[in-house]
Scaffold this motif. Sequence first.
Motif, PDB file in Angstrom:
ATOM      1  N   LEU A  42       0.823  -1.209   0.000  1.00  0.00           N
ATOM      2  CA  LEU A  42       0.000   0.000   0.000  1.00  0.00           C
ATOM      3  C   LEU A  42       0.854   1.255   0.000  1.00  0.00           C
ATOM      4  CD1 LEU A  42      -2.970   1.032   0.192  1.00  0.00           C
ATOM      5  CD2 LEU A  42      -2.644   1.116   2.670  1.00  0.00           C
ATOM      6  N   ARG A  43       1.971   1.247   0.733  1.00  0.00           N
ATOM      7  CA  ARG A  43       2.800   2.439   0.846  1.00  0.00           C
ATOM      8  C   ARG A  43       3.517   2.794  -0.455  1.00  0.00           C
ATOM      9  NH1 ARG A  43       8.248   0.911   2.626  1.00  0.00           N
ATOM     10  NH2 ARG A  43       8.417  -1.358   2.596  1.00  0.00           N
ATOM     11  N   LEU A  45       1.819   3.063  -3.264  1.00  0.00           N
ATOM     12  CA  LEU A  45       0.786   3.642  -4.129  1.00  0.00           C
ATOM     13  C   LEU A  45       0.587   5.136  -3.877  1.00  0.00           C
ATOM     14  CD1 LEU A  45      -1.996   0.895  -4.021  1.00  0.00           C
ATOM     15  CD2 LEU A  45      -0.282   1.272  -5.787  1.00  0.00           C
ATOM     16  N   ARG A  64       4.006   5.703  -6.486  1.00  0.00           N
ATOM     17  CA  ARG A  64       4.816   6.855  -6.077  1.00  0.00           C
ATOM     18  C   ARG A  64       6.116   6.847  -6.892  1.00  0.00           C
ATOM     19  NH1 ARG A  64       5.204   6.351   0.301  1.00  0.00           N
ATOM     20  NH2 ARG A  64       6.195   8.410   0.075  1.00  0.00           N
ATOM     21  N   ARG A 105      -8.511   3.512  -2.058  1.00  0.00           N
ATOM     22  CA  ARG A 105      -8.458   4.934  -1.695  1.00  0.00           C
ATOM     23  C   ARG A 105      -8.666   5.117  -0.194  1.00  0.00           C
ATOM     24  NH1 ARG A 105     -12.279   5.562  -6.069  1.00  0.00           N
ATOM     25  NH2 ARG A 105     -11.179   5.975  -8.029  1.00  0.00           N
ATOM     26  N   LEU A 108      -5.581   4.119   1.707  1.00  0.00           N
ATOM     27  CA  LEU A 108      -4.539   5.145   1.586  1.00  0.00           C
ATOM     28  C   LEU A 108      -4.811   6.297   2.550  1.00  0.00           C
ATOM     29  CD1 LEU A 108      -4.112   5.272  -2.304  1.00  0.00           C
ATOM     30  CD2 LEU A 108      -2.414   4.469  -0.657  1.00  0.00           C
ATOM     31  N   ASP A 111      -4.307   5.012   6.334  1.00  0.00           N
ATOM     32  CA  ASP A 111      -2.893   4.860   6.687  1.00  0.00           C
ATOM     33  C   ASP A 111      -2.080   6.120   6.430  1.00  0.00           C
ATOM     34  OD1 ASP A 111      -3.690   2.338   7.230  1.00  0.00           O
ATOM     35  OD2 ASP A 111      -2.266   1.316   5.924  1.00  0.00           O
ATOM     36  N   VAL A 113      -0.965   7.462   3.721  1.00  0.00           N
ATOM     37  CA  VAL A 113       0.155   7.214   2.816  1.00  0.00           C
ATOM     38  C   VAL A 113       0.382   8.455   1.959  1.00  0.00           C
ATOM     39  CG1 VAL A 113       1.034   5.792   0.923  1.00  0.00           C
ATOM     40  CG2 VAL A 113      -0.343   4.747   2.750  1.00  0.00           C
ATOM     41  N   ALA A 115       1.597  10.799  -1.157  1.00  0.00           N
ATOM     42  CA  ALA A 115       1.646  10.536  -2.601  1.00  0.00           C
ATOM     43  C   ALA A 115       2.981  10.946  -3.213  1.00  0.00           C
ATOM     44  CB  ALA A 115       0.504  11.283  -3.306  1.00  0.00           C
TER      45      ALA A 115
END
Length: 305
Positions: A42-43, A45, A64, A105, A108, A111, A113, A115
């Motif tokens: 996930l991190r 993205l 990313r 979404r 994200l 968490d 995260v 961009a």
Amino acid sequence: MAEIIQKDGTWVFDGDALRLTPGRDKNVGLLRRTLGELLVPLRALAGISFEQGKKSGRLRLRLRDGACPLLHATGGRLTEPHDPYQLVVEPDRYGVAEYVADEVRNALLLDQVPAGPVDAYLLPGPSIPLSVSAGDGTANFDGERVRLEWNWKTEDAKAAGGARTLPVDEITAVEWYPSAGLENGRLRFTVRGVPVKTPAKYDPNAVELWGFRKDPLMALVAAAVQARLPHPAAAPESAVRPPTEAPRAVAAAPPDPAPAPALAPAEDGHDALLRRLRELGELRREGVLTEEEFTLAKQAVLKRM
């Protein structure tokens, strides 16, 4: 868990990562089939989108900057059949695709995260050893060195030097370009101390590509090598360390004064809502909340945000 199964492939999201498995349909690109299953944390993205069309739709992941060595080595030049971060969606599964996109979404957001770009690869390169034959040569990579061997189609001036062996620690950059129109493609390695001025047709450190079926596989070699080179965002930092300790002193300088108190209440409220979203996600994973209860509670919090 959110899952979508299509002829083009299967995407499964478990809250922490997306598992991308290419399909067996004849329209799935050779690069995707050879690369195989990808696990995208996930991190890594930056976002996800779903675009509807008359005949089919597209789920697209946006990674990313700097997270994936394949994307860095190819510079966004992969065409749709070969891009592992796209999924063709049939019209009768548009609702499922929207659900998957919403789940990613929300995760994200939960968490938090960012961009922005990263300074280390968050995905590994393709599996090694690798051996690909395309264009005027064969590229072999075992993780420590690249070996380029030539075939009967190689220019005499290039083949005369024989096969080339390039240690990874002598390679400073790698690039892959597909053929486009009348311009041939290439897989080129930039070697320390060797200026790049020669066309790939004559360059002993490059394979010339002519637009045939196996050309995209050379991108896998480029990605595998790129994953073992210093990360482009981390390189400047290592270059700054040796000279003096002055830069460290600047970096360690006291931070600017805190923001004006007037902004604090809004920030505190936003943080509280984010904490609430994380708590709801944990309750769902522990089985305390059902999917329906979680969705209703999450929507209420998001509206307040």
